[in-house]
Design a protein around this motif. Structure first.
Motif, short mmCIF file in Angstrom:
data_model
loop_
_atom_site.label_atom_id
_atom_site.label_comp_id
_atom_site.label_asym_id
_atom_site.label_seq_id
_atom_site.Cartn_x
_atom_site.Cartn_y
_atom_site.Cartn_z
N HIS A 66 43.94 36.04 37.26
CA HIS A 66 42.64 35.90 36.59
C HIS A 66 42.38 34.53 35.97
O HIS A 66 41.25 34.14 35.83
CB HIS A 66 42.43 36.97 35.50
CG HIS A 66 42.37 38.35 36.06
ND1 HIS A 66 42.71 39.47 35.33
CD2 HIS A 66 42.02 38.81 37.29
CE1 HIS A 66 42.56 40.55 36.07
NE2 HIS A 66 42.15 40.18 37.27
N ARG A 67 43.40 33.81 35.57
CA ARG A 67 43.14 32.60 34.79
C ARG A 67 43.39 31.31 35.55
O ARG A 67 43.03 30.25 35.09
CB ARG A 67 44.00 32.60 33.53
CG ARG A 67 43.69 33.73 32.61
CD ARG A 67 44.66 33.78 31.46
NE ARG A 67 45.77 34.67 31.74
CZ ARG A 67 45.96 35.83 31.12
NH1 ARG A 67 45.14 36.22 30.20
NH2 ARG A 67 46.98 36.60 31.42
N ASP A 265 42.66 38.22 28.16
CA ASP A 265 42.03 38.87 29.31
C ASP A 265 40.97 39.92 28.94
O ASP A 265 40.14 40.24 29.76
CB ASP A 265 43.07 39.54 30.22
CG ASP A 265 42.94 39.05 31.66
OD1 ASP A 265 42.35 37.97 31.85
OD2 ASP A 265 43.42 39.73 32.57
N LEU A 268 35.69 37.64 26.27
CA LEU A 268 34.86 36.62 26.92
C LEU A 268 34.98 35.33 26.13
O LEU A 268 35.08 34.24 26.68
CB LEU A 268 33.40 37.06 26.95
CG LEU A 268 33.02 38.11 27.99
CD1 LEU A 268 31.56 38.50 27.85
CD2 LEU A 268 33.30 37.60 29.41
N SER A 269 34.93 35.46 24.79
CA SER A 269 35.10 34.29 23.95
C SER A 269 35.63 34.73 22.59
O SER A 269 35.38 35.86 22.15
CB SER A 269 33.76 33.57 23.76
OG SER A 269 32.91 34.36 22.96
N TYR A 277 33.77 40.75 23.81
CA TYR A 277 34.70 41.41 24.72
C TYR A 277 34.29 41.22 26.16
O TYR A 277 33.12 41.07 26.48
CB TYR A 277 34.79 42.91 24.38
CG TYR A 277 35.21 43.14 22.95
CD1 TYR A 277 36.35 42.53 22.44
CD2 TYR A 277 34.45 43.93 22.10
CE1 TYR A 277 36.73 42.70 21.13
CE2 TYR A 277 34.82 44.13 20.78
CZ TYR A 277 35.95 43.50 20.30
OH TYR A 277 36.32 43.66 19.00
N ASN A 278 35.29 41.29 27.01
CA ASN A 278 35.09 41.12 28.45
C ASN A 278 34.35 42.33 29.03
O ASN A 278 34.27 43.38 28.41
CB ASN A 278 36.46 40.93 29.13
CG ASN A 278 36.36 40.14 30.42
OD1 ASN A 278 35.28 40.00 30.99
ND2 ASN A 278 37.48 39.62 30.87
N GLU A 279 33.88 42.16 30.27
CA GLU A 279 33.23 43.28 30.95
C GLU A 279 34.29 44.28 31.44
O GLU A 279 35.49 44.00 31.40
CB GLU A 279 32.40 42.76 32.12
CG GLU A 279 33.25 42.01 33.13
CD GLU A 279 32.44 41.44 34.30
OE1 GLU A 279 33.04 41.17 35.35
OE2 GLU A 279 31.22 41.26 34.13
N TYR A 282 38.10 44.94 32.43
CA TYR A 282 39.06 44.05 31.73
C TYR A 282 39.06 44.25 30.23
O TYR A 282 40.04 43.93 29.55
CB TYR A 282 38.76 42.59 32.10
CG TYR A 282 38.61 42.42 33.60
CD1 TYR A 282 39.71 42.63 34.44
CD2 TYR A 282 37.39 42.11 34.17
CE1 TYR A 282 39.57 42.52 35.82
CE2 TYR A 282 37.25 42.01 35.55
CZ TYR A 282 38.34 42.22 36.37
OH TYR A 282 38.21 42.12 37.72
N LYS A 283 37.96 44.82 29.72
CA LYS A 283 37.87 45.09 28.28
C LYS A 283 39.05 45.94 27.80
O LYS A 283 39.46 45.86 26.64
CB LYS A 283 36.55 45.82 28.01
CG LYS A 283 36.28 46.16 26.58
CD LYS A 283 34.85 46.67 26.39
CE LYS A 283 34.76 48.17 26.55
NZ LYS A 283 33.42 48.70 26.23
#
Ligand code: PLP
Length: 417
Positions: A66-67, A265, A268-269, A277-279, A282-283
């Motif tokens: 992912h990164r 992961d 989001l930021s 939080y991520n979507e 992945y949240k």
């Protein structure tokens, strides 16, 4: 390496001799006898394709996912996300956003209890489970109910090990916020009518979690057809690696749930003031996951698809029927769990002989079974016994394996009878 397309399913009955040859571990002798492995409900053995998928990941392209912008990270990400698509397809889920990778069934259930549960279950509310659950589908709800001052209710089972559906229905009320039950019982082999139970619970407005740990490797599963909200399973019981599992959840529920663990992961930021939080999914996937394990799980799913779940079910059912009849010929043996709808689990007691002694003598004959309470102590209490001996089937087991078990049980009786 990321073969995400479904493997073709062969026609006709399973060629079990050829299939067995795919499992290197089954080739060995134990205590000088050919291994008869009858402990797949605890953890199944792995076919060569799964072993190869994990090995290739480490040998050829392993990197964190992912990164990374570099090639290996992209290959690892592609393979890991390919496995997520394999799971989505296998479960009949609408989107990979609904497929959350976890460590296994236990973590999946805890995730729901700690996120959805903490938000929606309050004082005086109820959580309904059944009397045949594994500890991992009891204790997380007990913990939640204790914390939220809610009530844990338990639908009883009959003497054969089937859930009393009228009682189950009666225990549902407007206060029932969540219903959690196994698709297949690991201690008794009972196959619950989960579609019917889900419909009953939904009529009362409850959210439904199905523990699919034992069902996923044995039966075709379609989460949309079942109508449930969450479905949990473990890779290691489904011919895949340990340390990886899945929580499938309905998208709208997952979207509305708070994250569980915080870390890399799942964001989001991040600032010290606020984190976005991520979507999905992945949240719910904080930290570096079991990358090779996920890739191995994808290989296991494609392997199951290539064999065909209907054919796997038919084969296990035939071996189960043979084993049931053969075991009932052993003097003093009582089967624990004889529900009309059963999967490949044969729990039993032998009059006057402790299950642990049975297990040890069988081991000396090369027959691997499990003895104990199978993480289902309330089931043992229901039958007034401390433990059972349990032979559980995998797709590689044959009627000859069950005949070997019965021969070994006669030895047990000679020694202890
Ligand atoms: N649920 C059932 C029915 C099981 O049989 C098991 C394991 O035996 C579990 C849950 C827990 O699975 P895991 O230990 O892989 O989290």
């Amino acid at each position: 390496m990321s073969a995400t397309a479904q493997s073709p399913v062969a026609a006709g009955p399973l060629d079990v001799a050829a299939l067995r040859a795919e499992f290197p571990v089954l080739r060995q002798q134990v205590h000088g006898k050919p291994l008869v492995f009858l402990d797949s409900a605890a953890s199944s053995q792995k076919p060569q394709v799964v072993i190869d998928a994990e090995r290739r990941c480490y040998e050829e392209y392993y990197a964190n996912i992912h990164r990374g912008v570099h090639k290996l990270s992209q290959l690892s990400t592609e393979a890991y996300e390919g496995a997520r698509e394999d799971v989505r397809r296998f479960l009949g889920a609408a989107s990979t956003k609904e497929v959350v990778f976890t460590r296994g069934t236990t973590e999946s259930v805890n995730l729901v209890a700690q996120t959805w549960g903490r938000r929606h279950v309050g004082p005086g509310d109820e959580v309904l489970i059944t009397a045949l659950e594994h500890h991992s589908n009891i204790v997380p709800w007990q913990m939640l109910c204790e914390e939220r001052h809610a009530k844990l209710k338990v639908a009883p089972i009959d003497d054969r090990g089937a859930v009393l559906l009228d009682q189950f229905e009666k225990q549902l009320s407007v206060r029932t916020k969540l219903c959690a039950f196994a698709h297949v019982s690991n201690a008794l082999g009972t196959v619950n009518p989960v579609k019917q139970m889900t419909a009953m619970a939904k009529k009362r407005g409850a959210v439904v979690l199905v523990d699919g740990a034992q069902a996923l490797p044995r039966l075709p599963v379609d989460v949309q057809d079942l109508g449930c909200d969450f479905y949990a399973f473990s890779g290691h019981k489904a011919y895949g690696p340990s340390g990886i599992g899945v929580l499938w959840g309905r998208r709208e529920l997952l979207e509305a749930m708070p994250p569980w663990q915080g870390g890399g992961d799942m964001i989001l930021s991040v600032t010290f003031g606020k984190t976005l939080y991520n979507e999905l999914p992945y949240k719910f996937e904080a930290g570096t996951p079991n990358i090779a394990g996920g890739i191995g799980l994808g290989a296991a799913i494609r392997w199951l698809e290539s064999k065909g779940m209907q054919r796997i079910l038919a084969h296990e059912d035939a071996v189960l029927r043979h084993g049931t009849e053969a075991l009932l010929q052993v003097p003093g043996l009582t089967l624990v769990g004889t529900a009309p709808e059963k999967a490949g689990v044969l729990s039993f007691v032998l009059e006057g002989i402790h299950p642990h002694d049975i297990g040890q003598v069988l081991d000396s004959e090369g027959v691997a079974i499990r003895t104990g309470h199978h993480c289902a102590q309330p089931v043992m209490d229901r039958y007034g016994i401390p433990a059972t001996a349990r032979a559980s089937l995998g797709v590689y087991n044959t009627t000859e394996d069950l005949d070997a078990l019965v021969r070994a049980l006669h030895k047990v009786r000679e020694m202890f009878g």
